[in-house]
Motif scaffolding. Structure first.
Motif, PDB file in Angstrom:
ATOM      1  N   LYS A  88       0.837  -1.198   0.000  1.00 47.28           N
ATOM      2  CA  LYS A  88       0.000   0.000   0.000  1.00 47.28           C
ATOM      3  C   LYS A  88       0.873   1.249   0.000  1.00 47.28           C
ATOM      4  O   LYS A  88       0.604   2.209  -0.731  1.00 47.28           O
ATOM      5  N   LYS A  89       1.925   1.246   0.815  1.00 49.71           N
ATOM      6  CA  LYS A  89       2.826   2.396   0.868  1.00 49.71           C
ATOM      7  C   LYS A  89       3.500   2.617  -0.488  1.00 49.71           C
ATOM      8  O   LYS A  89       3.629   3.749  -0.950  1.00 49.71           O
ATOM      9  N   ARG A  90       3.909   1.519  -1.146  1.00 48.75           N
ATOM     10  CA  ARG A  90       4.563   1.635  -2.453  1.00 48.75           C
ATOM     11  C   ARG A  90       3.575   2.183  -3.477  1.00 48.75           C
ATOM     12  O   ARG A  90       3.926   3.028  -4.300  1.00 48.75           O
ATOM     13  N   LEU A  91       2.331   1.724  -3.440  1.00 50.30           N
ATOM     14  CA  LEU A  91       1.322   2.240  -4.368  1.00 50.30           C
ATOM     15  C   LEU A  91       1.095   3.732  -4.162  1.00 50.30           C
ATOM     16  O   LEU A  91       0.972   4.493  -5.129  1.00 50.30           O
ATOM     17  N   MET A 124       3.232   5.890  -2.975  1.00 54.67           N
ATOM     18  CA  MET A 124       4.421   6.580  -3.496  1.00 54.67           C
ATOM     19  C   MET A 124       4.363   6.666  -5.021  1.00 54.67           C
ATOM     20  O   MET A 124       4.701   7.694  -5.610  1.00 54.67           O
ATOM     21  N   MET A 125       3.915   5.589  -5.671  1.00 48.16           N
ATOM     22  CA  MET A 125       3.775   5.603  -7.124  1.00 48.16           C
ATOM     23  C   MET A 125       2.764   6.653  -7.567  1.00 48.16           C
ATOM     24  O   MET A 125       2.968   7.325  -8.587  1.00 48.16           O
ATOM     25  N   CYS A 126       1.704   6.807  -6.794  1.00 49.96           N
ATOM     26  CA  CYS A 126       0.695   7.829  -7.114  1.00 49.96           C
ATOM     27  C   CYS A 126       1.325   9.214  -7.111  1.00 49.96           C
ATOM     28  O   CYS A 126       1.074  10.029  -8.003  1.00 49.96           O
ATOM     29  N   ILE A 127       2.166   9.473  -6.122  1.00 49.69           N
ATOM     30  CA  ILE A 127       2.833  10.770  -6.031  1.00 49.69           C
ATOM     31  C   ILE A 127       3.849  10.930  -7.159  1.00 49.69           C
ATOM     32  O   ILE A 127       3.885  11.961  -7.841  1.00 49.69           O
ATOM     33  N   GLU A 128       4.665   9.901  -7.377  1.00 50.15           N
ATOM     34  CA  GLU A 128       5.722   9.965  -8.395  1.00 50.15           C
ATOM     35  C   GLU A 128       5.163  10.161  -9.797  1.00 50.15           C
ATOM     36  O   GLU A 128       5.747  10.849 -10.622  1.00 50.15           O
ATOM     37  N   HIS A 129       4.021   9.545 -10.094  1.00 53.98           N
ATOM     38  CA  HIS A 129       3.462   9.586 -11.443  1.00 53.98           C
ATOM     39  C   HIS A 129       2.265  10.525 -11.570  1.00 53.98           C
ATOM     40  O   HIS A 129       1.632  10.580 -12.630  1.00 53.98           O
ATOM     41  N   ASP A 130       1.944  11.231 -10.492  1.00 54.36           N
ATOM     42  CA  ASP A 130       0.834  12.193 -10.469  1.00 54.36           C
ATOM     43  C   ASP A 130      -0.464  11.552 -10.979  1.00 54.36           C
ATOM     44  O   ASP A 130      -1.129  12.069 -11.864  1.00 54.36           O
ATOM     45  N   ARG A 131      -0.788  10.403 -10.405  1.00 51.11           N
ATOM     46  CA  ARG A 131      -2.014   9.680 -10.736  1.00 51.11           C
ATOM     47  C   ARG A 131      -2.712   9.288  -9.448  1.00 51.11           C
ATOM     48  O   ARG A 131      -2.105   9.272  -8.385  1.00 51.11           O
ATOM     49  N   ASP A 132      -3.984   8.940  -9.543  1.00 48.26           N
ATOM     50  CA  ASP A 132      -4.676   8.466  -8.355  1.00 48.26           C
ATOM     51  C   ASP A 132      -4.612   6.939  -8.297  1.00 48.26           C
ATOM     52  O   ASP A 132      -4.331   6.272  -9.296  1.00 48.26           O
ATOM     53  N   LEU A 133      -4.842   6.416  -7.104  1.00 43.91           N
ATOM     54  CA  LEU A 133      -4.740   4.982  -6.887  1.00 43.91           C
ATOM     55  C   LEU A 133      -5.728   4.205  -7.748  1.00 43.91           C
ATOM     56  O   LEU A 133      -5.407   3.137  -8.276  1.00 43.91           O
ATOM     57  N   ASN A 134      -6.921   4.748  -7.934  1.00 48.17           N
ATOM     58  CA  ASN A 134      -7.929   4.071  -8.740  1.00 48.17           C
ATOM     59  C   ASN A 134      -7.438   3.826 -10.170  1.00 48.17           C
ATOM     60  O   ASN A 134      -7.708   2.778 -10.751  1.00 48.17           O
TER      61      ASN A 134
END
Length: 96
Positions: A56-59, A61-71
């Motif tokens: 969950k933490k990695r996801l 971080m990916m959201c922040i890094e790629h400027d996308r939402d988790l959905n």
């Protein structure tokens, strides 16, 4: 009959009353981010998935890094899984 409120603590302790005033009211203002963000089409259902905390933490971080939402990441993963098993994509389900 409405009670008069004392003007101050000292007046209240001395038993003094002030003239009647209108009760104070406040408008409730909702922050835009507190609004429910549901899709406009009602053909959607919520799906819950349990993943390890580190995942969950990695996801996130990916959201922040790629400027996308988790959905969007989850939907991308579901599309890959559907394609792997020869099923229609999410876009095809949305059009039905």
């Amino acid at each position: 009959m409405a009670r008069n409120k004392p003007a101050s603590l000292e007046a209240a302790l001395n038993g003094q009353q002030t003239q009647e005033t209108e009760p104070e009211t406040a408008d409730v203002v909702r922050h835009p981010s507190s609004a429910t963000l549901a899709p406009k089409v009602k053909n959607y259902e919520q799906v819950v998935a349990y993943v390890p905390t580190t995942c969950k933490k990695r996801l996130r971080m990916m959201c922040i890094e790629h400027d996308r939402d988790l959905n969007s990441f989850i939907r991308e993963g579901i599309d890959l899984m559907l394609a792997k098993y020869g099923q229609p994509s999410l876009k095809e389900f949305e059009s039905k």
